[in-house]
Design an enzyme around this catalytic site. Structure first.
Site, PDB file in Angstrom:
ATOM      1  N   TYR A 155       0.857  -1.182   0.000  1.00 55.57           N
ATOM      2  CA  TYR A 155       0.000   0.000   0.000  1.00 55.57           C
ATOM      3  C   TYR A 155       0.893   1.232   0.000  1.00 55.57           C
ATOM      4  CZ  TYR A 155      -3.677   3.324   0.669  1.00 55.57           C
ATOM      5  OH  TYR A 155      -4.529   4.371   0.461  1.00 55.57           O
ATOM      6  N   GLN A 210     -10.807   0.446   0.806  1.00 52.76           N
ATOM      7  CA  GLN A 210     -11.253  -0.487  -0.238  1.00 52.76           C
ATOM      8  C   GLN A 210     -10.075  -1.244  -0.854  1.00 52.76           C
ATOM      9  OE1 GLN A 210     -11.667   2.806  -0.222  1.00 52.76           O
ATOM     10  NE2 GLN A 210     -11.439   3.754  -2.238  1.00 52.76           N
ATOM     11  N   ASN A 213      -3.109   6.409   6.074  1.00 52.48           N
ATOM     12  CA  ASN A 213      -3.750   7.282   7.066  1.00 52.48           C
ATOM     13  C   ASN A 213      -4.452   6.443   8.133  1.00 52.48           C
ATOM     14  OD1 ASN A 213      -6.166   6.371   5.932  1.00 52.48           O
ATOM     15  ND2 ASN A 213      -6.495   8.238   4.742  1.00 52.48           N
ATOM     16  N   SER A 219       4.433  10.254  11.282  1.00 51.00           N
ATOM     17  CA  SER A 219       5.894  10.251  11.382  1.00 51.00           C
ATOM     18  C   SER A 219       6.373  10.858  12.695  1.00 51.00           C
ATOM     19  CB  SER A 219       6.493  11.045  10.221  1.00 51.00           C
ATOM     20  OG  SER A 219       6.200  10.426   8.996  1.00 51.00           O
ATOM     21  N   HIS A 224       5.882  16.154   7.019  1.00 46.73           N
ATOM     22  CA  HIS A 224       5.165  14.975   6.534  1.00 46.73           C
ATOM     23  C   HIS A 224       3.657  15.117   6.720  1.00 46.73           C
ATOM     24  CE1 HIS A 224       8.041  11.807   5.389  1.00 46.73           C
ATOM     25  NE2 HIS A 224       8.873  12.384   6.236  1.00 46.73           N
ATOM     26  N   GLU A 243      10.080   6.598  16.243  1.00 47.02           N
ATOM     27  CA  GLU A 243      10.298   5.998  14.922  1.00 47.02           C
ATOM     28  C   GLU A 243      11.737   6.250  14.458  1.00 47.02           C
ATOM     29  OE1 GLU A 243       8.411   6.292  10.408  1.00 47.02           O
ATOM     30  OE2 GLU A 243       8.142   7.940  11.820  1.00 47.02           O
ATOM     31  N   HIS A 244      12.168   7.509  14.494  1.00 47.46           N
ATOM     32  CA  HIS A 244      13.525   7.906  14.117  1.00 47.46           C
ATOM     33  C   HIS A 244      14.196   8.564  15.314  1.00 47.46           C
ATOM     34  CE1 HIS A 244      11.001   8.514  10.398  1.00 47.46           C
ATOM     35  NE2 HIS A 244      11.929   7.721   9.900  1.00 47.46           N
ATOM     36  N   ASP A 296      15.794   8.485   4.578  1.00 49.77           N
ATOM     37  CA  ASP A 296      14.490   8.415   3.918  1.00 49.77           C
ATOM     38  C   ASP A 296      14.615   7.932   2.475  1.00 49.77           C
ATOM     39  OD1 ASP A 296      12.932   9.203   6.039  1.00 49.77           O
ATOM     40  OD2 ASP A 296      12.801  11.303   5.442  1.00 49.77           O
ATOM     41  N   GLU A 332      -0.564 -33.782  30.555  1.00 51.86           N
ATOM     42  CA  GLU A 332      -1.496 -32.812  29.983  1.00 51.86           C
ATOM     43  C   GLU A 332      -2.852 -33.429  29.632  1.00 51.86           C
ATOM     44  OE1 GLU A 332       0.428 -30.725  26.794  1.00 51.86           O
ATOM     45  OE2 GLU A 332       1.777 -29.674  28.170  1.00 51.86           O
ATOM     46  N   HIS A 374      -1.943 -38.556  22.241  1.00 50.07           N
ATOM     47  CA  HIS A 374      -0.557 -38.168  21.974  1.00 50.07           C
ATOM     48  C   HIS A 374       0.382 -39.322  22.346  1.00 50.07           C
ATOM     49  CE1 HIS A 374      -2.122 -34.167  21.486  1.00 50.07           C
ATOM     50  NE2 HIS A 374      -0.916 -33.613  21.381  1.00 50.07           N
TER      51      HIS A 374
END
Length: 429
Positions: free
Chosen positions: A130, A191, A214, A237, A262, A327-328, A361, A415, A420
């Site tokens: 995406y 969508q 977003n 960001s 950003h 993030e950075h 970047d 168990e 088993h």
């Protein structure tokens, strides 16, 4: 941009506000996203067309979803040669970095006596990328998400991105072609996430969805996780600059604005041992904002989501940076490599006075798709691992099985799993 020192009463409340940031919020958003996803699951291409018309204000019929090969080729004639060269240079750097990760992405086995153990490590069959396209064009994100897929050996790479007025940016198309994307669709929003998750007549489903978006796209990714895999739930960001008194305030201010442009919801922080630097950085930020093309966007981010924290020493600065988990993170201090393993929570580290975040970047090579919202505490930067899946290998001979049968049978009875135990016993009669 406000300055607050650790000695002030408002220091911890200000930190707490930063820690409470979240990429996802609001029941109304989730309800809207759920309804769109359900419509796409039931209505397929028709629902995708309907919501594209509603949100992107463009009518796209299913037969026109996909960008044709001729249209991909035409995109090269719509950009400057120098722009194409820059995209190819970035692609080369990104490829080179991710190729170095292939050593840990191979099937392996070892012998424990006559027992064979190991893992198969294989690329995913189909990945959906995406690429956002609302407020800016991001060819760099195409390269960052598609090239690792190609290096990993993913068989089918799909890309979805919104197309304002029905036309996709030629920069996105050229980047997709350089990176080796197999299918490009002019579809965005929830969508697109739904189409890649459930599959439609035109867009076949994928195994994993990668890339930022977003709040609606991020919410959609969270809701479809389990039907498909997702890389992470990315939010706005973020950049934290950790600086001592020797940092250049012009450089620090420029880096904060670089991140702030950003998105209005971007967050930027300065954590420094110098009150004097903090004051000068704030002055420089407001000065540099005046001449910025995206002044309105960056200005809102600076006004609402920017803080300069002043702390007594480098240890306190590192502790606060780890708590925020940005993030950075730019480490603008003397002898920065001395501290890199003390920074435990950051999506990416930019080391030294001259490592501008913009380099990472675009052309440094490491991936710029990174955890946000404090998720760097447990999430990593996007890497080749995101495009692979692992299956464990276990192989026992009859003698091996006999030698360990008592332990397995005891554990099975512990168990309450009689079948088993029986599955071993019938093999050893």
């Amino acid at each position: 941009m406000k300055i607050i020192a650790s000695t002030e009463r408002g220091f911890r409340p200000a930190v707490k506000k930063v820690l409470s940031r979240s990429s996802l919020q609001g029941d109304k958003v989730e309800a809207t996203v759920r309804s769109i996803l359900k419509a796409v699951e039931r209505g397929g291409d028709a629902a995708v067309s309907r919501y594209t018309q509603k949100f992107d204000k463009v009518s796209v019929k299913p037969e026109a979803f996909r960008i044709l090969p001729d249209q991909m080729r035409e995109a090269y004639y719509k950009i400057r040669k120098e722009d194409g060269d820059a995209l190819r240079y970035a692609a080369h750097r990104i490829t080179s970095f991710h190729e170095r990760q292939k050593g840990a992405a191979r099937t392996w086995m070892y012998q424990d006596g006559s027992i064979t153990l190991g893992q198969t490590i294989l690329p995913l069959d189909a990945v959906g990328l995406y690429v956002p396209g609302g407020k800016a064009v991001y060819p760099s994100s195409v390269l960052m998400s598609a090239i690792p897929a190609k290096v990993a050996g993913v068989r089918r790479i799909v890309m979805c991105s919104p197309a304002p007025r029905g036309e996709m940016s030629p920069y996105l198309l050229v980047a997709a072609d350089i990176a080796g994307v197999d299918e490009v669709y002019r579809i965005g929003g929830v969508q697109a996430i739904g189409a890649m998750t459930y599959g439609t007549k035109t867009i076949a489903r994928v195994d994993k969805i990668i890339g930022p978006g977003n709040i609606f796209v991020a919410t959609a990714k969270r809701l479809v996780y389990g039907l498909v895999d997702v890389d992470m739930i990315a939010g706005p960001s973020e950049l934290l600059v950790l600086a001592d008194g020797g940092a250049n305030p012009v450089h620090v201010g420029a880096d904060l604005i670089c991140e702030a442009e950003h998105d209005e919801n971007a967050s930027v922080w300065l954590v420094t041992t110098s009150a004097e630097l903090a004051r000068e950085v704030v002055r420089r930020v407001h000065e540099q904002l005046k001449s910025l093309a995206r002044q309105k966007i960056a200005g809102r981010a600076i006004q609402h989501n920017a803080v300069a924290f002043v702390v007594p020493g480098i240890d306190e600065a590192i502790a606060l940076a780890n708590e925020i988990a940005p993030e950075h993170l730019t480490l603008s201090v003397e002898n920065p490599f001395k501290y890199i393993e003390k920074i435990r929570h950051a999506g990416a580290l930019f080391i030294g006075r001259y490592t501008a975040p913009a380099v990472a970047d675009y052309v440094a090579g490491p991936n710029h798709i990174l955890p946000t919202g404090g998720a760097a505490r447990f999430h990593s930067a996007l890497s080749l691992d995101a495009y692979m899946r692992k299956s464990n290998i276990v192989s026992y001979t009859k003698d091996d099985l006999y030698n360990i049968k008592d332990h397995v049978i005891r554990l099975a009875h512990m168990e309450g799993f009689e079948a088993h135990a029986h599955s071993l016993e019938v093999r050893l009669k």
